[in-house]
Design an enzyme around this catalytic site. Sequence first.
Site, mmCIF file in Angstrom:
data_model
loop_
_atom_site.group_PDB
_atom_site.id
_atom_site.type_symbol
_atom_site.label_atom_id
_atom_site.label_comp_id
_atom_site.label_asym_id
_atom_site.label_seq_id
_atom_site.Cartn_x
_atom_site.Cartn_y
_atom_site.Cartn_z
ATOM 1 N N TYR A 1 -58.415 70.549 34.196
ATOM 2 C CA TYR A 1 -57.501 71.075 35.216
ATOM 3 C C TYR A 1 -56.853 69.955 36.035
ATOM 4 O O TYR A 1 -56.233 70.217 37.053
ATOM 5 C CB TYR A 1 -58.236 72.035 36.152
ATOM 6 C CG TYR A 1 -58.722 73.298 35.468
ATOM 7 C CD1 TYR A 1 -57.840 74.335 35.193
ATOM 8 C CD2 TYR A 1 -60.041 73.442 35.094
ATOM 9 C CE1 TYR A 1 -58.268 75.490 34.554
ATOM 10 C CE2 TYR A 1 -60.479 74.601 34.455
ATOM 11 C CZ TYR A 1 -59.587 75.617 34.188
ATOM 12 O OH TYR A 1 -60.014 76.764 33.557
ATOM 13 N N TYR B 1 -55.829 82.407 36.446
ATOM 14 C CA TYR B 1 -56.961 82.400 37.387
ATOM 15 C C TYR B 1 -57.041 81.029 38.048
ATOM 16 O O TYR B 1 -57.469 80.893 39.180
ATOM 17 C CB TYR B 1 -58.242 82.778 36.630
ATOM 18 C CG TYR B 1 -59.351 81.747 36.576
ATOM 19 C CD1 TYR B 1 -60.360 81.723 37.553
ATOM 20 C CD2 TYR B 1 -59.429 80.808 35.564
ATOM 21 C CE1 TYR B 1 -61.391 80.788 37.499
ATOM 22 C CE2 TYR B 1 -60.457 79.882 35.501
ATOM 23 C CZ TYR B 1 -61.433 79.868 36.478
ATOM 24 O OH TYR B 1 -62.439 78.942 36.425
ATOM 25 N N ARG B 2 -56.554 80.035 37.341
ATOM 26 C CA ARG B 2 -56.664 78.643 37.778
ATOM 27 C C ARG B 2 -55.748 77.862 36.863
ATOM 28 O O ARG B 2 -55.592 78.226 35.705
ATOM 29 C CB ARG B 2 -58.111 78.246 37.570
ATOM 30 C CG ARG B 2 -58.543 76.882 37.967
ATOM 31 C CD ARG B 2 -60.053 76.826 37.799
ATOM 32 N NE ARG B 2 -60.577 75.517 38.001
ATOM 33 C CZ ARG B 2 -61.852 75.199 37.777
ATOM 34 N NH1 ARG B 2 -62.688 76.108 37.355
ATOM 35 N NH2 ARG B 2 -62.274 73.985 38.000
HETATM 36 C C1 LIG Z 1 -66.922 70.706 28.770
HETATM 37 C C2 LIG Z 1 -66.439 71.300 30.051
HETATM 38 C C3 LIG Z 1 -66.818 72.589 30.369
HETATM 39 C C4 LIG Z 1 -66.374 73.159 31.558
HETATM 40 N N1 LIG Z 1 -66.779 74.426 31.836
HETATM 41 C C5 LIG Z 1 -66.419 74.990 32.999
HETATM 42 C C6 LIG Z 1 -66.875 76.299 33.322
HETATM 43 O O1 LIG Z 1 -67.628 76.920 32.569
HETATM 44 N N2 LIG Z 1 -66.481 76.832 34.504
HETATM 45 C C7 LIG Z 1 -65.694 76.143 35.372
HETATM 46 O O2 LIG Z 1 -65.402 76.668 36.444
HETATM 47 N N3 LIG Z 1 -65.240 74.912 35.079
HETATM 48 C C8 LIG Z 1 -65.584 74.312 33.935
HETATM 49 N N4 LIG Z 1 -65.136 73.036 33.649
HETATM 50 C C9 LIG Z 1 -64.142 72.400 34.539
HETATM 51 C C10 LIG Z 1 -64.726 71.463 35.636
HETATM 52 O O3 LIG Z 1 -65.502 70.442 35.073
HETATM 53 C C11 LIG Z 1 -65.551 72.190 36.692
HETATM 54 O O4 LIG Z 1 -64.853 73.272 37.236
HETATM 55 C C12 LIG Z 1 -65.960 71.247 37.852
HETATM 56 O O5 LIG Z 1 -66.885 71.897 38.686
HETATM 57 C C13 LIG Z 1 -64.769 70.798 38.701
HETATM 58 O O6 LIG Z 1 -65.023 69.497 39.143
HETATM 59 P P1 LIG Z 1 -65.570 69.200 40.615
HETATM 60 O O7 LIG Z 1 -66.532 70.288 40.934
HETATM 61 O O8 LIG Z 1 -66.073 67.811 40.653
HETATM 62 O O9 LIG Z 1 -64.273 69.412 41.480
HETATM 63 P P2 LIG Z 1 -63.317 68.299 42.135
HETATM 64 O O10 LIG Z 1 -62.621 67.559 41.053
HETATM 65 O O11 LIG Z 1 -64.038 67.504 43.140
HETATM 66 O O12 LIG Z 1 -62.304 69.249 42.911
HETATM 67 C C14 LIG Z 1 -61.381 70.060 42.275
HETATM 68 C C15 LIG Z 1 -60.239 70.365 43.231
HETATM 69 O O13 LIG Z 1 -60.720 71.198 44.284
HETATM 70 C C16 LIG Z 1 -60.160 70.799 45.531
HETATM 71 N N5 LIG Z 1 -61.265 70.358 46.396
HETATM 72 C C17 LIG Z 1 -62.416 69.820 45.988
HETATM 73 N N6 LIG Z 1 -63.229 69.614 47.009
HETATM 74 C C18 LIG Z 1 -62.582 69.994 48.105
HETATM 75 C C19 LIG Z 1 -62.931 70.037 49.480
HETATM 76 N N7 LIG Z 1 -64.138 69.659 49.896
HETATM 77 N N8 LIG Z 1 -62.019 70.502 50.363
HETATM 78 C C20 LIG Z 1 -60.816 70.921 49.937
HETATM 79 N N9 LIG Z 1 -60.438 70.932 48.632
HETATM 80 C C21 LIG Z 1 -61.314 70.470 47.733
HETATM 81 C C22 LIG Z 1 -59.179 69.708 45.232
HETATM 82 O O14 LIG Z 1 -57.877 70.258 45.064
HETATM 83 C C23 LIG Z 1 -59.666 69.147 43.922
HETATM 84 O O15 LIG Z 1 -58.625 68.566 43.162
HETATM 85 C C24 LIG Z 1 -65.554 72.428 32.457
HETATM 86 C C25 LIG Z 1 -65.198 71.111 32.130
HETATM 87 C C26 LIG Z 1 -65.645 70.548 30.940
HETATM 88 C C27 LIG Z 1 -65.269 69.153 30.636
#
Ligand SMILES: Cc1cc2nc3c(=O)[nH]c(=O)nc-3n(C[C@H](O)[C@H](O)[C@H](O)COP(=O)(O)OP(=O)(O)OC[C@H]3O[C@@H](n4cnc5c(N)ncnc54)[C@H](O)[C@@H]3O)c2cc1C
Length: 499
Positions: A81, A454-455
């Site tokens: 994403y 959804y996203r």
């Molecule tokens: C193999 C694989 C499988 C995956 N499966 C899933 C799955 O099953 N379900 C799913 O949901 N995702 C999945 N993902 C996508 C992703 O890895 C996850 O959603 C992950 O949790 C998002 O990264 P993060 O939590 O570090 O978010 P971040 O990268 O830290 O944040 C994402 C975005 O949220 C906002 N944000 C973050 N923190 C804050 C804050 N504190 N205040 C305000 N805005 C903020 C920002 O806009 C940021 O760009 C998958 C990815 C891979 C590679």
Amino acid sequence: VPNAGLEPFLTQIREGGDGIEIVTGEASAERYRDPFALVGASRAPAGVRPAAAGDVQRIVAAANRFGVPLWPISRGENLGYGGAAPFDETSVTLDLSRMNRILEVNAEDAFCSVEPGVSFEDMFEHIDSHDLPLWLSVPGYGAGSMMANALERGVGNALYGDHSSQICGMEVILGDGELVRTGMGSIPESGMWHRQKASLGPRFDELFLQSSFGVVTKMGLWLMPAPAASAAFDIALEERDALGGLVEVLKSLKRAGIIQDAPVISSFLTIAALRSKRSDWAEPGAPLTEDVAARICAEMGCGWWNARLRLYGMPDMVETSIGHVEDALALLQGCSFSISRWRQGDAMALAHRGVPSRVGLGNVRWCGASGAHIDYSVCIPVSGAEAVRQMLRTQEALSQLGLDYHSTFYLRERHMLNVMQILFDQDDGELCAAVDALIPALIADAAARGFGLYRSPLRYREIAMRQMTFGNDALARLHGRLKRALDPNEILSPGKDGF
Ligand SMILES: Cc1cc2nc3c(=O)[nH]c(=O)nc-3n(C[C@H](O)[C@H](O)[C@H](O)COP(=O)(O)OP(=O)(O)OC[C@H]3O[C@@H](n4cnc5c(N)ncnc54)[C@H](O)[C@@H]3O)c2cc1C
């Protein structure tokens, strides 16, 4: 164009004390990027890494003073994403990963309070090492932040898998620097903050989901109390077009209250891509025909579609539900399944709880050493016919570009979420450009049928949001009015809103 305010901004942060770390130059470009970028990857000119909410307030104040946009991330694992990259190269990454304290875990009332940097892995380790009667729902990749995943409305595949629904109270620093606690957190020292979702008046938590209105520094999340028993059905469907029948059966089981969680149905490639490479099955450029698909399924021991649903409760309740699910699945042709059971006292390795893992990341190797994926995630009604239509349309669109169909449906209460991870080779520039054109076309096609995302990967947020035109763009204008009120200098996450 470099932001003229960047240097004075960084100087002010540097001179303000040692709480905040600064990352610049190559280190920043390398850290705050999207490793799965399709085209035109942006990188941050700098990152600032606060240790506490007070530091975040200082950063937001300096950003307002010098006109420097900030891009908050929690752990930056948003793969598929947009990763850790900001939308544009003028934004400084506000990297919250050092704020990684688990502030509270209340086992009796099953909730926790976390800072942005707490990952699913951290919470799992905490629960296990303290032997707490709590179960996690985890996304397919466990290294991400519990908070950010909930903020982005991420999904897991257990009972509490709709992660944003588990949010109960936040601490947020608005774009203008004000620190706010939502819900019952507005009553000083209230023990109700993470127990009661709404206070009087509107519930503001939702305002900060997928939004650019504030930086969330604390969040309450509900966790699943460990049940007395659980069971899982692992279901395999031989035929591609049998998807519709399975959706209808699962829908009726869900409506009857027999299934509580959101069953997950995934195409065979979600299994094959983890265990093999495309080149094991087909020549480069040759399509994965139905014959090849059948061979893959036979060798992998899986169905064209594979579903998992879980049951939780008292042992006799779970057994009764198992009987109902067995009866319903017996109606489907070409459907086989296995059942696993767990009861309190059994080994936890057998429990049907979420266990964080990074194994899923391996699926990008399907396309070779420079493989990556980008997600197209749309919501449709819970309907067998609609699921088949969705599958046919998207599979056909992908196959025209020589891409394979890697797709998962999550059956929610009144809609289904269809997440397609489009697996591609980053070194194939022509293909990347074609995928870059395909996603907007899919978004427009969905909107023409009344469906929305959804996203969205950051790159397509604007296109997706621009489909929401009712009342002469009334929703976009409301969004803009709120943005101007809460972040008048438009400091936070420029480009995220898409308006
Ligand atoms: C193999 C694989 C499988 C995956 N499966 C899933 C799955 O099953 N379900 C799913 O949901 N995702 C999945 N993902 C996508 C992703 O890895 C996850 O959603 C992950 O949790 C998002 O990264 P993060 O939590 O570090 O978010 P971040 O990268 O830290 O944040 C994402 C975005 O949220 C906002 N944000 C973050 N923190 C804050 C804050 N504190 N205040 C305000 N805005 C903020 C920002 O806009 C940021 O760009 C998958 C990815 C891979 C590679």
